[in-house]
Design a protein around this motif. Structure first.
Motif, PDB file in Angstrom:
ATOM      1  N   GLY A  92       0.844  -1.190   0.000  1.00 18.94           N
ATOM      2  CA  GLY A  92       0.000   0.000   0.000  1.00 18.94           C
ATOM      3  C   GLY A  92       0.877   1.237   0.000  1.00 18.94           C
ATOM      4  N   PHE A  93       0.480   2.218  -0.773  1.00 15.34           N
ATOM      5  CA  PHE A  93       1.229   3.476  -0.800  1.00 15.34           C
ATOM      6  C   PHE A  93       0.328   4.588  -1.317  1.00 15.34           C
ATOM      7  N   ALA A  94       0.448   5.735  -0.680  1.00 16.93           N
ATOM      8  CA  ALA A  94      -0.198   6.949  -1.180  1.00 16.93           C
ATOM      9  C   ALA A  94       0.736   8.119  -0.914  1.00 16.93           C
ATOM     10  N   PRO A  95       0.917   9.003  -1.890  1.00 18.37           N
ATOM     11  CA  PRO A  95       1.717  10.205  -1.633  1.00 18.37           C
ATOM     12  C   PRO A  95       1.096  11.023  -0.508  1.00 18.37           C
ATOM     13  N   ARG A  96       1.895  11.829   0.125  1.00 23.72           N
ATOM     14  CA  ARG A  96       1.410  12.591   1.280  1.00 23.72           C
ATOM     15  C   ARG A  96       0.198  13.453   0.921  1.00 23.72           C
ATOM     16  N   GLY A  97       0.166  13.958  -0.313  1.00 24.05           N
ATOM     17  CA  GLY A  97      -0.949  14.804  -0.723  1.00 24.05           C
ATOM     18  C   GLY A  97      -2.290  14.093  -0.711  1.00 24.05           C
ATOM     19  N   ALA A  98      -2.262  12.761  -0.808  1.00 23.75           N
ATOM     20  CA  ALA A  98      -3.496  11.987  -0.828  1.00 23.75           C
ATOM     21  C   ALA A  98      -4.156  11.910   0.542  1.00 23.75           C
ATOM     22  N   VAL A 109      -3.923  10.873  -6.103  1.00 25.92           N
ATOM     23  CA  VAL A 109      -4.999   9.893  -5.944  1.00 25.92           C
ATOM     24  C   VAL A 109      -4.762   8.702  -6.868  1.00 25.92           C
ATOM     25  N   ALA A 110      -4.380   8.977  -8.107  1.00 24.20           N
ATOM     26  CA  ALA A 110      -4.140   7.917  -9.081  1.00 24.20           C
ATOM     27  C   ALA A 110      -3.033   6.980  -8.607  1.00 24.20           C
ATOM     28  N   THR A 111      -1.985   7.539  -8.020  1.00 20.45           N
ATOM     29  CA  THR A 111      -0.899   6.710  -7.500  1.00 20.45           C
ATOM     30  C   THR A 111      -1.403   5.807  -6.385  1.00 20.45           C
ATOM     31  N   ALA A 112      -2.208   6.373  -5.487  1.00 15.51           N
ATOM     32  CA  ALA A 112      -2.749   5.589  -4.371  1.00 15.51           C
ATOM     33  C   ALA A 112      -3.598   4.431  -4.877  1.00 15.51           C
ATOM     34  N   VAL A 113      -4.456   4.696  -5.847  1.00 18.66           N
ATOM     35  CA  VAL A 113      -5.344   3.653  -6.369  1.00 18.66           C
ATOM     36  C   VAL A 113      -4.556   2.606  -7.149  1.00 18.66           C
ATOM     37  N   HIS A 114      -3.576   3.053  -7.920  1.00 17.86           N
ATOM     38  CA  HIS A 114      -2.769   2.130  -8.715  1.00 17.86           C
ATOM     39  C   HIS A 114      -2.000   1.154  -7.822  1.00 17.86           C
ATOM     40  N   VAL A 115      -1.263   1.715  -6.871  1.00 18.36           N
ATOM     41  CA  VAL A 115      -0.386   0.885  -6.039  1.00 18.36           C
ATOM     42  C   VAL A 115      -1.169   0.101  -4.994  1.00 18.36           C
ATOM     43  N   SER A 116      -2.237   0.678  -4.478  1.00 23.74           N
ATOM     44  CA  SER A 116      -2.920   0.083  -3.335  1.00 23.74           C
ATOM     45  C   SER A 116      -4.162  -0.719  -3.696  1.00 23.74           C
ATOM     46  N   ALA A 117      -4.653  -0.616  -4.934  1.00 26.73           N
ATOM     47  CA  ALA A 117      -5.877  -1.343  -5.307  1.00 26.73           C
ATOM     48  C   ALA A 117      -5.695  -2.150  -6.589  1.00 26.73           C
ATOM     49  N   TYR A 118      -5.396  -1.468  -7.685  1.00 25.94           N
ATOM     50  CA  TYR A 118      -5.223  -2.162  -8.970  1.00 25.94           C
ATOM     51  C   TYR A 118      -4.143  -3.241  -8.879  1.00 25.94           C
ATOM     52  N   SER A 119      -3.160  -3.008  -8.018  1.00 29.48           N
ATOM     53  CA  SER A 119      -2.045  -3.954  -7.902  1.00 29.48           C
ATOM     54  C   SER A 119      -2.478  -5.331  -7.428  1.00 29.48           C
ATOM     55  N   LEU A 120      -3.613  -5.442  -6.758  1.00 27.22           N
ATOM     56  CA  LEU A 120      -4.086  -6.767  -6.352  1.00 27.22           C
ATOM     57  C   LEU A 120      -4.379  -7.619  -7.583  1.00 27.22           C
ATOM     58  N   LYS A 121      -5.085  -7.043  -8.534  1.00 28.03           N
ATOM     59  CA  LYS A 121      -5.346  -7.749  -9.783  1.00 28.03           C
ATOM     60  C   LYS A 121      -4.053  -7.998 -10.542  1.00 28.03           C
ATOM     61  N   ALA A 122      -3.185  -6.993 -10.596  1.00 26.61           N
ATOM     62  CA  ALA A 122      -1.942  -7.114 -11.346  1.00 26.61           C
ATOM     63  C   ALA A 122      -1.050  -8.214 -10.773  1.00 26.61           C
ATOM     64  N   LEU A 123      -0.956  -8.278  -9.452  1.00 23.73           N
ATOM     65  CA  LEU A 123      -0.136  -9.302  -8.811  1.00 23.73           C
ATOM     66  C   LEU A 123      -0.727 -10.687  -9.037  1.00 23.73           C
ATOM     67  N   ALA A 124      -2.033 -10.802  -8.894  1.00 24.42           N
ATOM     68  CA  ALA A 124      -2.680 -12.099  -9.106  1.00 24.42           C
ATOM     69  C   ALA A 124      -2.463 -12.589 -10.534  1.00 24.42           C
ATOM     70  N   TRP A 153      -7.772   9.620   0.929  1.00 25.07           N
ATOM     71  CA  TRP A 153      -7.821   8.897  -0.345  1.00 25.07           C
ATOM     72  C   TRP A 153      -7.249   7.484  -0.251  1.00 25.07           C
ATOM     73  N   MET A 154      -6.463   7.205   0.776  1.00 25.54           N
ATOM     74  CA  MET A 154      -6.060   5.821   0.987  1.00 25.54           C
ATOM     75  C   MET A 154      -7.275   4.986   1.380  1.00 25.54           C
ATOM     76  N   GLY A 155      -8.200   5.581   2.105  1.00 31.79           N
ATOM     77  CA  GLY A 155      -9.444   4.894   2.415  1.00 31.79           C
ATOM     78  C   GLY A 155     -10.250   4.587   1.173  1.00 31.79           C
ATOM     79  N   VAL A 156     -10.282   5.537   0.247  1.00 29.71           N
ATOM     80  CA  VAL A 156     -10.970   5.303  -1.024  1.00 29.71           C
ATOM     81  C   VAL A 156     -10.267   4.192  -1.800  1.00 29.71           C
ATOM     82  N   ALA A 157      -8.931   4.208  -1.787  1.00 31.40           N
ATOM     83  CA  ALA A 157      -8.172   3.153  -2.465  1.00 31.40           C
ATOM     84  C   ALA A 157      -8.464   1.789  -1.842  1.00 31.40           C
ATOM     85  N   LYS A 158      -8.610   1.745  -0.516  1.00 32.15           N
ATOM     86  CA  LYS A 158      -8.929   0.480   0.142  1.00 32.15           C
ATOM     87  C   LYS A 158     -10.337   0.001  -0.236  1.00 32.15           C
TER      88      LYS A 158
END
Length: 251
Positions: A92-98, A109-124, A153-158
């Motif tokens: 999980g990662f979000a820049p401080r601005g998120a 926000v895009a970085t947070a969603v990419h690394v913290s959410a989309y990555s689950l599908k990508a890793l699988a 926004w990390m909450g939104v990513a989660k």
């Protein structure tokens, strides 16, 4: 033993306070063979921490936002194990601005969603060439039903992460692969230290029926190990709460 002869890929081991470190430790103690991931400057740290496990574990480089790393992951993991029975997503990662909901820019926000959410599908998906029937994907979340203080926004990513888990369960089920999450209470990990005012979660244990120790990652790690085992053969798309019961009582 619970994970006898299992071959597991575990992400997110950075320090020995990481939930992922304790998943790796428990997995080895329960008979599994473990491969870790790390990337960039943290690789040497992960390699050093890996030596604190019951048995040293190899470390492969993986940045989940790097397409080349994902495309070659199975080949590089196969240098160490001949298959994968399970994968732990502890990233999980979000820049401080998120962490300022109203002021955050889309780039953060895009970085947070990419690394913290989309990555689950990508890793699988990247792990699929090595996985077969009976495989298990397990991820870690913080209950996204609520608008937590300071999480923003990390909450939104989660929330996106939890939805991704359900879609993965739908699409991987035909392959006999499960996808589940552990919703852990707040743990004082390295990732948590990047959350502004994380100490607001310090009173969690006062409201949790079983209490909660923010310095103890083992309960969450045990749940992950159980979901990586064969003891939940018909459970997928699930979120298992390991939070002292906080989610059941509200605020």
């Amino acid at each position: 033993m619970l994970l006898q002869d299992k071959k597991l890929l575990i992400t997110g081991v950075l320090t020995d306070s990481s939930i992922a470190f304790h998943v790796a430790r428990l997995a080895q103690e329960q008979g599994a063979e473990v491969v870790l991931t790390s990337f960039g400057r943290t690789t040497r740290i992960t390699q050093a921490i890996a030596r604190r496990l019951p048995q040293p574990a190899p470390v492969v480089e993986l940045d989940v936002s790097n397409d080349e790393h994902l495309a070659t992951l199975a080949d590089r993991v196969s240098e160490h194990v001949d298959r994968l029975d399970g994968v732990l997503h502890s990233i999980g990662f979000a820049p401080r601005g998120a962490f300022n909901f109203m002021e955050a820019e889309w780039e953060d926000v895009a970085t947070a969603v990419h690394v913290s959410a989309y990555s689950l599908k990508a890793l699988a998906k990247a792990s699929l060439p090595l996985m077969g029937t009976g495989g298990s994907v397990v991820g870690l979340t913080l209950d996204a039903q609520y608008a937590w203080p300071v999480y923003d926004w990390m909450g939104v990513a989660k929330a996106a992460f939890e939805s991704t888990n359900r879609y993965l369960a739908r699409d991987l089920g035909a392959m006999g692969i499960r996808s589940n999450l552990v919703s852990a209470g707040p743990i004082s990990t390295t990732a948590a230290k990047s959350i502004p005012q994380f100490d607001q979660f310090a009173t969690w244990g006062e409201h949790a029926p079983l209490g909660w120790d923010v310095k103890d990652p083992v309960p969450a790690a045990k749940a992950c190990a159980a979901l990586l085992s064969d003891w939940f053969p018909a459970t997928t798309g699930e979120i298992v709460h390991v939070d002292g019961g906080f989610h059941a009582t509200g605020f």
